[in-house]
Design an enzyme around this catalytic site. Structure first.
Site, mmCIF file in Angstrom:
data_model
loop_
_atom_site.group_PDB
_atom_site.id
_atom_site.type_symbol
_atom_site.label_atom_id
_atom_site.label_comp_id
_atom_site.label_asym_id
_atom_site.label_seq_id
_atom_site.Cartn_x
_atom_site.Cartn_y
_atom_site.Cartn_z
ATOM 1 N N ALA A 190 0.907 -1.253 0.007
ATOM 2 C CA ALA A 190 -0.208 0.297 -0.004
ATOM 3 C C ALA A 190 1.244 1.692 -0.238
ATOM 4 O O ALA A 190 1.026 1.559 0.919
ATOM 5 C CB ALA A 190 -0.541 0.049 0.660
ATOM 6 N N LEU A 212 0.678 5.192 -4.172
ATOM 7 C CA LEU A 212 1.290 6.126 -5.131
ATOM 8 C C LEU A 212 2.625 7.673 -5.207
ATOM 9 O O LEU A 212 2.214 8.598 -5.321
ATOM 10 C CB LEU A 212 -0.251 6.932 -6.520
ATOM 11 C CG LEU A 212 -1.364 5.991 -6.789
ATOM 12 C CD1 LEU A 212 -2.430 7.003 -7.631
ATOM 13 C CD2 LEU A 212 0.362 5.272 -7.646
ATOM 14 N N ASN A 266 3.029 5.561 -16.527
ATOM 15 C CA ASN A 266 2.006 5.018 -16.046
ATOM 16 C C ASN A 266 1.135 6.602 -15.782
ATOM 17 O O ASN A 266 2.253 7.093 -15.121
ATOM 18 C CB ASN A 266 2.159 4.545 -15.105
ATOM 19 C CG ASN A 266 1.086 4.102 -14.276
ATOM 20 O OD1 ASN A 266 0.055 4.115 -13.313
ATOM 21 N ND2 ASN A 266 0.689 2.600 -14.366
ATOM 22 N N CYS A 312 -6.139 1.791 -8.962
ATOM 23 C CA CYS A 312 -4.629 1.148 -8.052
ATOM 24 C C CYS A 312 -5.516 0.884 -7.018
ATOM 25 O O CYS A 312 -6.696 1.722 -6.749
ATOM 26 C CB CYS A 312 -3.995 2.844 -7.769
ATOM 27 S SG CYS A 312 -2.727 2.333 -6.407
ATOM 28 N N LYS A 325 -4.903 0.424 -18.241
ATOM 29 C CA LYS A 325 -4.982 -0.960 -16.995
ATOM 30 C C LYS A 325 -5.816 -1.422 -15.838
ATOM 31 O O LYS A 325 -6.560 -0.123 -14.888
ATOM 32 C CB LYS A 325 -3.469 0.001 -16.091
ATOM 33 C CG LYS A 325 -3.102 -1.494 -15.127
ATOM 34 C CD LYS A 325 -1.850 -1.039 -14.591
ATOM 35 C CE LYS A 325 -1.465 -2.304 -13.564
ATOM 36 N NZ LYS A 325 0.126 -2.650 -13.073
ATOM 37 N N THR A 362 -3.213 -5.486 -8.903
ATOM 38 C CA THR A 362 -3.675 -5.461 -7.856
ATOM 39 C C THR A 362 -5.075 -6.098 -7.188
ATOM 40 O O THR A 362 -5.872 -5.563 -7.488
ATOM 41 C CB THR A 362 -1.864 -5.405 -6.467
ATOM 42 O OG1 THR A 362 -2.891 -3.973 -6.085
ATOM 43 C CG2 THR A 362 -0.490 -5.690 -6.865
ATOM 44 N N GLY A 414 2.668 -11.466 -6.850
ATOM 45 C CA GLY A 414 3.720 -11.958 -7.035
ATOM 46 C C GLY A 414 2.460 -13.606 -7.576
ATOM 47 O O GLY A 414 1.553 -12.847 -8.259
ATOM 48 N N GLY A 470 1.204 -10.458 -13.169
ATOM 49 C CA GLY A 470 0.224 -11.136 -12.682
ATOM 50 C C GLY A 470 1.128 -12.323 -11.963
ATOM 51 O O GLY A 470 0.879 -12.721 -12.606
#
Lengths: 265, 309
Positions: B74, B77, B103, B133, B168, B196, B220, B246
């Site tokens: 977290a 940004l 981005n 996000c 995205k 994520t 991950g 991913g």
């Protein structure tokens, strides 16, 4: 490239749950400065996934050996605790800025809390090799006698040494800050260098600020990349925003950190 | 015939990439942090950390936490803002001679459009629009979980720039294909997925969330099957090139995403574990092509034989 393979030469459980690892890693041994860390990968699987950062406890360029102190706190460090001699680690490092050595001849105080002693042993070792050795007083605090891990290695490198335990099982009873404040009053040093839990560092920073003594702290934080890219290890800066422990630190002038905004840890 | 020198190049939204492998936004800083560890000129593209109009401080610490075969983050940004990015970060990215994908993230449609305009400059080859996000309030994912918002935002960004626009997508939706179609209809040139997965973990001893922000984004290897499934679904729903990401740790993982329908593959969390991960992925893809007599990697995009399962 700050990257190397390190072979585990010796693993010693110095006290319960604390392991002193001696690694064969000439590249890091040669390049390491006190206060720097290595970012170590545990195995080549995906669980545990991330690398683990460890402060360098000692680096010996002549023998190529690097020592780190590992406290078993979770899965990754638990796995390291089972490793036998000969295990190879992929590591990034030495990383981070490290402590800037004083000019020489000063009076300095080192303050360690628990496993935070590791980089201060390396730092004290370097001070003894200086042409004009500073006079080194050290204060080492922990919950109890057993948690004063590697205290003999620390004490041997200092001119004066005071142990402090919360339960009074060794040395003075209380916290390092109970000893530090009167110590600064008794004989004001030119610099204070500290490493330990955030709460301790915040208190040490406050005492030093009030006493007008420059203080340099080495901080610990959960890390992602270790190279300054992910911003995962950020801590609040007094100038606003955040600084990265891995790339801007781990050593900071204590006035650079916004201790009020440091939460919890 | 044996393939000795497979063609790894791909085309995405008018960009020519020497290979399909690029950094995932937010895991690679602004590139230079990783310069000591790998040759950035060998990458397919570099995708920067998110840039916002104004500087952002980011979230309180702790910001990262490892989870089984994954991690929660977290960061919030944190970035120096568009002006500083353009003056201080962008020039250094030119040295590597590979496409630079920036981005962008914002709090409103107007903010996104303004950013797209500001970044339509030499040195920027495409924009990746972060509508997903999970770690900031009132932006990011708010757009990416709503069809109408996704459409309006995509349209506004496309109108504000001549650069290729890559949207995205968030996996935190009921049906990702609906959002994907909305972005396609609004003019997106490509899609990237997945961002994520929103997650949380708790320190049971202290009864506190591990993250200062309470919740965070899971990435991950743990999320890879979700990414593969979503890429597979979106590839069948839209007619746009996809950049898949991913949990890619190695070439096999990247090929999974390619076979599911991704033309490009972004490597994220793996960079933290293995700074040279992208090189290993590129080399591994080439080795796979030689082993399987694949002349062009582009031929494998979406080539999973799902009908023969």
């Amino acid at each position: 490239m700050p990257r190397a393979t390190a072979i585990l030469r010796h693993r010693e459980e110095v006290v319960s749950g604390h392991y002193l690892l001696t690694l064969d890693c000439p590249e890091v041994a040669k390049a390491a400065q006190p206060g720097q860390f290595v970012h170590l990968r545990i195995g080549d699987g995906t669980d545990p996934l991330l690398r683990r950062p460890f402060s360098i406890l000692l680096a010996q360029p002549e023998t190529g050996e690097v020592q780190i102190l590992v406290r078993t706190v979770g899965r990754g460090t638990g796995i390291i605790a089972t490793h036998d001699e000969g295990v190879a680690y992929d590591l990034l490092g030495p990383l981070g800025n490290g402590w800037e050595a004083p000019a020489g001849g000063e009076d300095v105080v080192l303050v360690a809390g628990g496993i935070g002693v590791a980089p201060l042993i390396f730092f004290a070792d370097g001070l003894r090799l200086m042409e004009r050795q500073p006079y080194v007083r050290s204060i080492f605090g922990a919950a109890n006698q057993e948690a004063l891990v590697c205290w003999t290695e620390f004490a041997a490198r200092c001119d004066e040494f005071t142990a402090v335990t919360e339960d009074g099982s060794a040395g003075e009873t209380g916290l390092v800050t109970d000893v530090l404040a009167p110590e600064l009053e008794r004989d004001r040093p030119q610099h204070v260098y500290a490493c330990g839990p955030d709460g301790m560092l915040a208190a040490v920073a406050r005492i030093c600020r009030d006493a007008g003594v420059p203080c340099y702290v080495s901080m610990e934080q959960w890390m992602g990349c270790g190279v300054g890219a992910c911003l995962g290890c950020a801590v609040p800066a007094s100038a606003g925003g955040y600084v990265r422990v891995c790339a801007d630190g781990p050593v900071f002038d204590a006035t650079e950190i916004d201790w009020e905004r440091m939460k919890r840890r | 015939m044996t393939v000795t020198c497979p063609d790894l190049s791909v085309e995405i939204a008018g960009l020519h990439l020497q290979n399909p492998v690029m950094s995932a936004s937010g895991t690679f800083g602004y590139g230079v942090e990783y310069e000591p560890y790998l040759d950035l000129s060998q990458l397919g593209a570099i995708v920067t950390k998110a840039v916002t109009l104004e500087p952002r401080e980011g979230n309180p610490q702790p910001r990262v936490r490892e989870t089984p075969a994954g991690m929660l983050n977290a960061i919030g940004l944190q970035n120096p803002g568009a002006e500083v990015f353009i003056d201080d970060k962008l020039p250094a990215l030119q040295r590597f001679g590979v496409p630079v994908i920036v981005n962008i993230s914002g709090r409103s449609v107007e903010e996104f459009a303004r950013l797209a305009e500001m970044l339509s400059i030499d040195g920027v080859d495409a924009l990746e629009v972060n509508i997903s996000c999970p770690n900031v309030q009132e932006e990011g994912m708010t757009f990416g979980v709503d069809c109408d918002m996704t459409g309006r935002l995509t349209e506004a960004v496309c109108a504000a720039t001549d650069l290729p626009v890559i949207v995205k997508l968030s996996p935190n939706v009921t049906d990702i294909t609906v959002i994907a179609r909305a972005a396609e209809q609004a003019g997106a040139d490509a899609l990237s997925l997945i961002n994520t997965l929103l997650g949380m973990s708790i320190d049971v001893e202290r009864r506190l969330p591990h993250l200062g922000n309470v919740t965070g984004g899971l990435s991950g290897p743990a999320v890879r099957p979700v990414a593969v499934r979503m890429i597979y679904e979106v590839a069948r729903a839209v007619d746009l090139p996809l950049i898949g990401m991913g949990g890619v740790m190695n070439a096999g993982d990247a090929l999974e995403l390619i076979l599911a329908g991704a033309t490009g593959v972004a490597v994220g969390t793996a960079n933290f574990v293995e700074p040279a991960a992208m090189h290993q992925v590129i080399d591994g893809i080439a080795a796979y092509c030689r082993r399987h007599d694949v002349a062009r990697i582009a031929d494998l995009v979406g080539a999973v034989a799902a009908d023969q399962a």
